[in-house]
Design a protein around this motif. Structure first.
Motif, PDB file in Angstrom:
ATOM      1  N   TYR A 116      73.383  40.590  43.814  1.00  0.00           N
ATOM      2  CA  TYR A 116      74.331  42.040  43.711  1.00  0.00           C
ATOM      3  C   TYR A 116      75.733  41.462  44.093  1.00  0.00           C
ATOM      4  N   GLY A 117      76.005  39.993  44.057  1.00  0.00           N
ATOM      5  CA  GLY A 117      77.415  39.608  43.644  1.00  0.00           C
ATOM      6  C   GLY A 117      77.802  38.654  44.807  1.00  0.00           C
ATOM      7  N   ALA A 118      76.898  38.512  46.174  1.00  0.00           N
ATOM      8  CA  ALA A 118      77.629  37.612  47.191  1.00  0.00           C
ATOM      9  C   ALA A 118      77.956  36.154  46.595  1.00  0.00           C
ATOM     10  N   ASP A 119      78.928  35.685  47.020  1.00  0.00           N
ATOM     11  CA  ASP A 119      79.469  34.247  46.900  1.00  0.00           C
ATOM     12  C   ASP A 119      78.530  33.260  47.671  1.00  0.00           C
ATOM     13  N   ALA A 120      78.101  33.726  48.985  1.00  0.00           N
ATOM     14  CA  ALA A 120      77.405  33.152  49.926  1.00  0.00           C
ATOM     15  C   ALA A 120      76.519  33.961  50.832  1.00  0.00           C
ATOM     16  N   VAL A 121      75.597  33.321  51.408  1.00  0.00           N
ATOM     17  CA  VAL A 121      74.647  34.089  52.342  1.00  0.00           C
ATOM     18  C   VAL A 121      74.754  33.361  53.674  1.00  0.00           C
ATOM     19  N   TYR A 122      74.576  33.920  54.651  1.00  0.00           N
ATOM     20  CA  TYR A 122      74.061  33.442  56.005  1.00  0.00           C
ATOM     21  C   TYR A 122      72.678  33.893  56.480  1.00  0.00           C
ATOM     22  N   CYS A 123      72.135  32.947  57.117  1.00  0.00           N
ATOM     23  CA  CYS A 123      70.559  33.385  57.460  1.00  0.00           C
ATOM     24  C   CYS A 123      70.538  32.421  58.545  1.00  0.00           C
ATOM     25  N   ALA A 124      69.179  32.697  59.344  1.00  0.00           N
ATOM     26  CA  ALA A 124      68.630  31.948  60.402  1.00  0.00           C
ATOM     27  C   ALA A 124      67.292  31.260  60.253  1.00  0.00           C
ATOM     28  N   GLU A 181      68.447  58.118  41.022  1.00  0.00           N
ATOM     29  CA  GLU A 181      69.400  57.431  40.315  1.00  0.00           C
ATOM     30  C   GLU A 181      69.151  55.884  40.383  1.00  0.00           C
ATOM     31  N   PHE A 182      69.804  55.089  39.758  1.00  0.00           N
ATOM     32  CA  PHE A 182      69.507  53.687  39.914  1.00  0.00           C
ATOM     33  C   PHE A 182      70.735  52.919  39.750  1.00  0.00           C
ATOM     34  N   CYS A 183      70.867  52.267  41.188  1.00  0.00           N
ATOM     35  CA  CYS A 183      71.956  51.343  41.549  1.00  0.00           C
ATOM     36  C   CYS A 183      71.788  49.911  40.871  1.00  0.00           C
ATOM     37  N   GLN A 184      72.373  49.432  40.009  1.00  0.00           N
ATOM     38  CA  GLN A 184      72.174  48.430  39.066  1.00  0.00           C
ATOM     39  C   GLN A 184      72.950  47.031  39.636  1.00  0.00           C
ATOM     40  N   PRO A 185      72.405  46.016  39.738  1.00  0.00           N
ATOM     41  CA  PRO A 185      73.265  44.655  40.314  1.00  0.00           C
ATOM     42  C   PRO A 185      74.604  44.653  39.802  1.00  0.00           C
ATOM     43  N   HIS A 186      74.838  45.088  38.487  1.00  0.00           N
ATOM     44  CA  HIS A 186      76.079  44.920  37.775  1.00  0.00           C
ATOM     45  C   HIS A 186      76.706  46.089  36.959  1.00  0.00           C
ATOM     46  N   GLY A 187      75.647  46.656  36.180  1.00  0.00           N
ATOM     47  CA  GLY A 187      75.871  47.885  35.628  1.00  0.00           C
ATOM     48  C   GLY A 187      76.219  49.213  36.420  1.00  0.00           C
ATOM     49  N   ALA A 188      76.598  50.286  35.693  1.00  0.00           N
ATOM     50  CA  ALA A 188      77.132  51.383  36.320  1.00  0.00           C
ATOM     51  C   ALA A 188      75.960  52.358  36.789  1.00  0.00           C
ATOM     52  N   LEU A 189      76.034  53.254  37.744  1.00  0.00           N
ATOM     53  CA  LEU A 189      75.071  54.042  38.215  1.00  0.00           C
ATOM     54  C   LEU A 189      74.232  54.815  37.172  1.00  0.00           C
ATOM     55  N   VAL A 190      72.939  54.929  37.174  1.00  0.00           N
ATOM     56  CA  VAL A 190      72.508  55.766  36.159  1.00  0.00           C
ATOM     57  C   VAL A 190      71.653  56.963  36.913  1.00  0.00           C
ATOM     58  N   HIS A 191      71.761  58.170  36.321  1.00  0.00           N
ATOM     59  CA  HIS A 191      71.164  59.326  36.994  1.00  0.00           C
ATOM     60  C   HIS A 191      69.854  59.559  35.954  1.00  0.00           C
ATOM     61  N   HIS A 192      69.026  60.356  36.600  1.00  0.00           N
ATOM     62  CA  HIS A 192      67.641  60.304  35.677  1.00  0.00           C
ATOM     63  C   HIS A 192      66.881  61.469  36.547  1.00  0.00           C
TER      64      HIS A 192
END
Length: 410
Positions: A23-31, A355-366
């Motif tokens: 979904y667009g992170a340049d970096a992640v942090y974890c443990a 509705e569908f939240c896409q990683p890159h595209g627009a929101l889609v209602h259905h």
């Protein structure tokens, strides 16, 4: 705009890590399983950390591992070997709060980049200069500093600055809290086991004045005088950029996949739009609408512009609110037959407005009109956790899109 700025997202487990990257992170942090400040999160064992590094690097992104507890002597057992392991699997940096861990890492794992945690309470330019001299490559500034102060700190030393822009706030100074230690017998907040006692319901009374309570307004839910609102600095992206911040950090390793993916996408779009538009940039309504859909407390700007007043606290209740539920994950799309391969995450049925939240595209209602099980048998409801479903929809959907539905109380 030419200078890049990093978007850093939380990863409490492998699922969240992968969604953050998608979904667009340049970096992640974890443990890992020890030495981090989120013992309540699933976290990663050593093999999972190796897998995580490989996945992140395969996508051209970075991964930072938290080693930010404030350790006692017994907590140091196994630390040397762990640091050497992190170096061997090529994590991009470790996040450290304690000077002893910092010095040990320099000695036994010199290949590790060292980022100074917000738990170290860096609030001024002299401390920034100190960490630069010690060999740190980045400082995560305390959440109690303003954007103006951050600018001064960035200009004083040639060292990267990371700042929180979204998520839960702590009532204590950058997380240095002892409430959990006193109110529970085993949960040390500074060693990763915070009970979030600041979210509990309280009444204050002075011992020599029984019956005289702290004079604040109270409703039927009680009084949550320590309960901070959540940080949201979306509208301050331009000021943070101009202040020289190198990395914008989202809080939330103990939050849901839905939270991680949604918040990451919103800030990804906001940052990219700002870098393109510059002074013409403004906060889109749809970004704020998305941030209302995830589980959160009311939002505050914290210390970013001025010291917060009484409105930064949430006195009425400690629970979160959200407008939408995450009910399904798209695992693929069959263009020939016009259906999405779905994994059920919550009960859904024919007739539901989604509705569908896409990683890159627009929101889609259905509106769901037809679906089958994985064998092609038509069904009207998907009641089973992680059930595989074919959902018929004419609009092609990106893999890893999240299907959502309005909460029943909305």
């Amino acid at each position: 705009m030419s200078r890049p700025i990093e978007l850093l997202s939380p990863a409490g487990n492998m699922d969240k890590l992968k969604m953050a990257i998608r979904y667009g992170a340049d970096a992640v942090y974890c443990a890992g399983q020890a030495f981090g400040l989120r013992a309540g999160s699933a976290n990663f064992n050593n093999e999972e950390l190796k897998e995580a590094v490989e996945f992140v690097h395969a996508h051209g992104k970075k991964i930072y591992v938290t080693c930010n507890i404030i350790p006692h002597n017994e907590d140091l057992v196994g630390l040397e070997e762990y640091l050497q392991y992190l170096e061997s699997i090529h994590v991009d940096a470790i996040i450290v709060a304690d000077l002893g861990i910092f010095l040990l890492a320099k000695r036994v794992a010199p290949g590790l980049e060292l980022h100074v945690s917000t738990q170290a309470n860096t609030t001024n330019y002299l401390t920034t200069e100190f960490w630069k001299e010690q060999g740190a490559t980045r400082v995560v500034v305390a959440r109690e500093v303003s954007i103006k102060d951050i600018k001064t700190m960035r200009e004083s030393a040639d060292i990267e600055i990371e700042a929180f822009i979204h998520g839960a706030m702590c009532i204590s100074y950058s997380g240095r809290c002892l409430l959990s230690n006193y109110f529970t017998t085993t949960r040390d907040a500074n060693r990763g086991q915070c009970a979030q006692a600041c979210r509990w319901k309280y009444s204050l009374v002075e011992s020599n004045r029984p019956g005289e309570y702290y004079p604040i307004e109270e409703d039927q839910h009680g009084t949550y005088i320590f309960n901070s609102k959540d940080l949201c600095l979306l509208k301050h992206i331009p000021e943070l950029y101009e202040a020289g911040v190198d990395s914008l950090k989202i809080e939330g390793r103990m939050k849901s996949v839905h939270y991680v993916a949604t918040v990451t996408k919103v800030y990804r779009e906001a940052i990219d739009t700002y870098l393109k538009e510059g002074k013409e940039w403004y906060v889109r309504d749809e970004w704020m609408e998305e941030l209302e859909k995830i589980s959160h407390r009311p939002y505050t700007e914290g210390f970013s512009v001025e010291k917060p007043d009484e409105t930064a606290q949430n006195y009425g209740k400690s629970s979160n609110t959200q407008t939408h539920d995450f009910i399904g994950l798209v695992e693929g799309y069959n263009a020939e037959e016009g259906f999405a391969y779905m994994e059920q995450r919550n009960n859904f049925k024919v007739g539901d407005e989604v509705e569908f939240c896409q990683p890159h595209g627009a929101l889609v209602h259905h509106v769901i009109t037809k679906m089958t099980d994985e064998n092609g048998e038509e069904i009207t409801v998907a009641p089973h956790p992680q059930m595989k479903v074919r959902l018929y929809i004419d609009t092609p959907l990106e893999t890893y899109s999240m299907m959502r539905r309005k909460c029943k109380n909305q």
